[in-house]
Design a protein around this motif. Sequence first.
Motif, PDB file in Angstrom:
ATOM      1  N   ARG A   1      -4.916   9.434   4.225  1.00  0.00           N
ATOM      2  CA  ARG A   1      -4.235   9.422   5.527  1.00  0.00           C
ATOM      3  C   ARG A   1      -3.443   8.140   5.765  1.00  0.00           C
ATOM      4  O   ARG A   1      -2.388   8.156   6.401  1.00  0.00           O
ATOM      5  N   ASP A   2      -3.947   7.019   5.266  1.00  0.00           N
ATOM      6  CA  ASP A   2      -3.345   5.729   5.586  1.00  0.00           C
ATOM      7  C   ASP A   2      -2.203   5.340   4.644  1.00  0.00           C
ATOM      8  O   ASP A   2      -1.606   4.285   4.805  1.00  0.00           O
ATOM      9  N   GLU A   3      -1.928   6.193   3.651  1.00  0.00           N
ATOM     10  CA  GLU A   3      -0.877   5.881   2.668  1.00  0.00           C
ATOM     11  C   GLU A   3       0.456   6.417   3.185  1.00  0.00           C
ATOM     12  O   GLU A   3       0.918   7.480   2.778  1.00  0.00           O
ATOM     13  N   TYR A   4       1.067   5.701   4.102  1.00  0.00           N
ATOM     14  CA  TYR A   4       2.252   6.226   4.797  1.00  0.00           C
ATOM     15  C   TYR A   4       3.559   5.789   4.146  1.00  0.00           C
ATOM     16  O   TYR A   4       4.622   6.288   4.498  1.00  0.00           O
TER      17      TYR A   4
ATOM     18  N   ARG B   1      -4.281  -5.588   3.916  1.00  0.00           N
ATOM     19  CA  ARG B   1      -4.118  -4.885   5.185  1.00  0.00           C
ATOM     20  C   ARG B   1      -5.361  -4.109   5.612  1.00  0.00           C
ATOM     21  O   ARG B   1      -5.709  -4.075   6.778  1.00  0.00           O
ATOM     22  N   TYR B   2      -5.982  -3.444   4.640  1.00  0.00           N
ATOM     23  CA  TYR B   2      -7.006  -2.456   4.993  1.00  0.00           C
ATOM     24  C   TYR B   2      -8.442  -2.904   4.729  1.00  0.00           C
ATOM     25  O   TYR B   2      -9.366  -2.429   5.377  1.00  0.00           O
ATOM     26  N   TYR B   3      -8.635  -3.787   3.744  1.00  0.00           N
ATOM     27  CA  TYR B   3     -10.001  -4.196   3.427  1.00  0.00           C
ATOM     28  C   TYR B   3     -10.376  -5.383   4.308  1.00  0.00           C
ATOM     29  O   TYR B   3     -10.429  -6.529   3.856  1.00  0.00           O
TER      30      TYR B   3
ATOM     31  N   TYR C   1      -6.979  -6.637  10.101  1.00  0.00           N
ATOM     32  CA  TYR C   1      -6.599  -5.252   9.842  1.00  0.00           C
ATOM     33  C   TYR C   1      -5.242  -4.926  10.453  1.00  0.00           C
ATOM     34  O   TYR C   1      -4.960  -5.293  11.602  1.00  0.00           O
ATOM     35  N   VAL C   2      -4.401  -4.276   9.689  1.00  0.00           N
ATOM     36  CA  VAL C   2      -3.112  -3.806  10.198  1.00  0.00           C
ATOM     37  C   VAL C   2      -3.127  -2.280  10.147  1.00  0.00           C
ATOM     38  O   VAL C   2      -3.287  -1.697   9.075  1.00  0.00           O
ATOM     39  N   ALA C   3      -2.980  -1.655  11.298  1.00  0.00           N
ATOM     40  CA  ALA C   3      -3.072  -0.191  11.346  1.00  0.00           C
ATOM     41  C   ALA C   3      -1.876   0.445  10.643  1.00  0.00           C
ATOM     42  O   ALA C   3      -0.764  -0.081  10.699  1.00  0.00           O
ATOM     43  N   PRO C   4      -2.086   1.564   9.976  1.00  0.00           N
ATOM     44  CA  PRO C   4      -0.979   2.251   9.284  1.00  0.00           C
ATOM     45  C   PRO C   4      -0.030   2.905  10.287  1.00  0.00           C
ATOM     46  O   PRO C   4      -0.444   3.267  11.393  1.00  0.00           O
TER      47      PRO C   4
END
Lengths: 520, 483
Positions: free
Chosen positions: B83-86, B228-230, B263-266
Amino acid sequence: MTINKFTMIAAALLSLPACKVDGTTVQGDGVDTTTTADTPAPANNATIELPVPAEPSVSFAAWFKVGSQDDPVGREGLAWLTGELIAGGGTKQHPWQKIVELLYPMSARWGIRVDREMTTLGGRTHHETADAYLALLTQQWTEPAFDAKDFERVRSEGLSYLEKTLRYSSDEELGKAGLESVVFRGTRYAHPAVGTVAGLQAITLDDVRAFYEAHYARDRVVFAIGGRYQPDHLSALEASGEALAATASAPAAAAPELAPMKDKQLLLIAKPGADASISFGHPIDVQRGDDDFYALWLANSWLGEHRNSASHLFQVIRDVRGLNYGDYSYIEAYPEGGFRQMPPTNVGRRAQLFQVWIRTLPNEHAHFALRAAHRELERLVEQGLTQEQFELTRDFLRKYILHFADTTGQRLGYAIDDRFYGIDGSHLERFDKALQSMTLEQVNAAIKRHLHPNELAIVIVTGQAETLRDAIVADQPATITYPSPKSEAVLAEDQLIGAHKLGVPAANVSIVGVEEMFAK
Amino acid sequence: VPGPPGKRMTVLPSLLALLLAAAPAVAGPPDAEAPKQDAPAQGDIFPYPWQQKTLANGLRVIVIPTPSDGLVSYRTVVRTGARDEYEKGSTGFAHFFEHMMFRGTVKYPADKYGEIVTRMGADSNAYTSTDMTVYEFDIAKDDLETVIEIESDRFMNLAYEEAAFETEAGAVYGEYRKNRSSPGFVLYEAVRREAFRKHTYAHTAMGFVEDIKAMPKKYDYSLSFFKRYYRPENCVVIVAGDVDPEPTFALIEQYYAAWKPGYVAPKITAEPAQKKPKRVEINYDGRTLPRVAVAYKGGAFAPEDRIWVASMVLAELAFGQTSDIYRELLLEQQRVESIRAEPASDRDPELWSVGATIKDPADVEAVLERIEQTVVRYRDELPDAALVDSVKSHMRYDYLLGLDTPASVAGEVARFVGTAGELARVEVLYANLAAVTPEDVREAARRWLVDAQRTTVILREAPPPDPTKLDPAKLDKAPKGAG
């Protein structure tokens, strides 16, 4: 490593009729098993009990001493079909659909595994629903209806598994089934438990009834119960045995006698468009309970612990070179390896094989990967393990086996297997004890005694059967290139792997079209 | 941009308000340096007492003591999945990280890390799904501190060289090839690709094949993905089995406190409404029975919405083992080998889909018609109340029976928290399940099983190649399904 969501869906869409047992299985603590190796003692058919009052569920199992080795010639699949009909067909009380509806609000089910020598029916339910569940479960073997429609449905599932799933959408299981067909050629172990296409087609409902009458008897069944059960559940389970014939009319099957393996043999299963899936191995004559078995277990764990990155073959082929998804080895039957992390139970066999499983890789890398795996096997036999490798693997196993039996159902499965092998006590506890005193010398001696890199059956499912055959028979160096830079050490070892000879005699090579596999 | 599920709730029953007060969501700046002790939660369905704490950096920790013989299960949920791979061309990286996380740190390089894990006899693995990546350790309880140390180390300090990165990319492509040999996967991949035009649910957790092939060249991108995500605010640690909560919280605080938030939201694009039904036929390069998928645009995970909960009941009721279509097509007429429905239950609106494997290729249209008739019936008619109760009982026992070992408890909680954010929402889900009525089920069918928002995919064996155009050498070399 897995992708969660689609494996669930893929598994749901994939029919695996031989794999329905509901996670049933592992070592029975404090189970009283008494047999002696020499004198054929009367079979110990006492019920296995494993009470766990704090648990919310109750687990049951019934082990029938019958399997696909009992299939009559020309009726391959009869034991499977009979077992599946008992577990997945109607009874004299209810049609199958009604049974499904009655089980449904409990979210309970049972499953059956039919293997070469064992048929095990088991399942689990919440303790609140155990009375109703057990009443239904026991009727499956005491009052099977053997309904004609159920029969056609189950047979068609078996045929579809052979003709579609095994041949065309499960190359790795096909390779492993192919290996067993070569290693056990000429014995009743050679065909898959599900049977053959011709065998399944020839079976009639009367065959099923007669097979049930001849094999499903009180002297051939062992019950097991565990979890939060009541005394009534135990007595109801045992009473179901009284409803069976007292003694089986069919003679007990003899253990298969294998012709010794000579040289190396290569079977290529030609499947258009397929990547390469490789299995190779040979029969071994050690079993659970033998001292050498436990030493060999340690050696095998180092070489190829199932789906564990500690596996040496995994390190060489996958981790360092990225050629495929995993590379493992086994000293006991391990069906459905791609779908499970821990060993299965209730696949006890008197004849076992050592095998190496190289997961699917591009055809152009198959020859190289086969050489790499064979070279590692040869080095293991020549050099043995080092003290350091031995100690690390020993420490690993002492804790890793804790995970083999983490449910009551699994513990019941292990306890049943202990009965099968005539082990006094528990196999897993025995291994733990053996590890405490095991020495490197014992392990290396067991390797030399039982592993034979020059006497191998090799099976490859591939879309390039002829190209691969020619390359393997010519035994010219295999080369490899990588998309990313590799260290000098890896490239130097690649030279040695590439030059490693397999020595498969041209006369020992055959190519079989995938559509011929398990036709008859 | 869809936010966390808790912020999109349309229905807020009083019970939920209560639970949210008891277990505050983690979003927003932490209000103290010390770890926050959330009140222990106890409800009607979850059978074990559990406690949750939130560290100052936002990392949430859930500890669940369960009856077990010296075994502990440790899960780290990263709420990042397919989902987060935009970003275009970079699908598959959540899964790729699942692989890279085994490549070590400066303190524990891969071989040293591997030796520690091996010596523990740990059962260690990981998986990636649409909404999350989950790292798993099943261990003996004596090894808990070791696991906390090496897990915190790799989440905070992962380091890998470009060469190792490229090697792992090869292994990932190998995994794709293995999956591509299953017709079930090929169908699943096609359904997502067809159903979604904008949203990232268009690709599976493996990613698009062209992106997987291009991965080895994206070393730098991989580093930014990790940064960004970890991050602690995006992760939840779950410990179940033979454990005491207090010392476990203290150990986790000790090792994870230095992990920096960030964290940076997608930037996920919402899927526009589908205006008309789609239908696609695809070929499978092997032998298979025909398979069909009929997928409707469903809702997002929303246990507070009883109609959404009813959509789960609907899947079981209309296509489960006690449904008319199952009895007729599978048991009586034996025209299908399998049939089942999966409700939409992901963070963002996903697919409510029916899948079937059909025995006779000539029967495909008739089976599709029967599936659509079933859908129409549930939109039009009120289902039988006794059958609805049977399904509700089934779902309740199904959940309870799935919580029998530390590994299954930790695994189920990880999966739930990965989607739901908060474990307390499980009580809302099952309270609402108990309250679902036949009217709710019909309303769910009317809301989501809409013809215009249907995507039908049919998978069949590829027709035999035309021998006049055949180049055997070329065919032999084509990696199956790689196109």
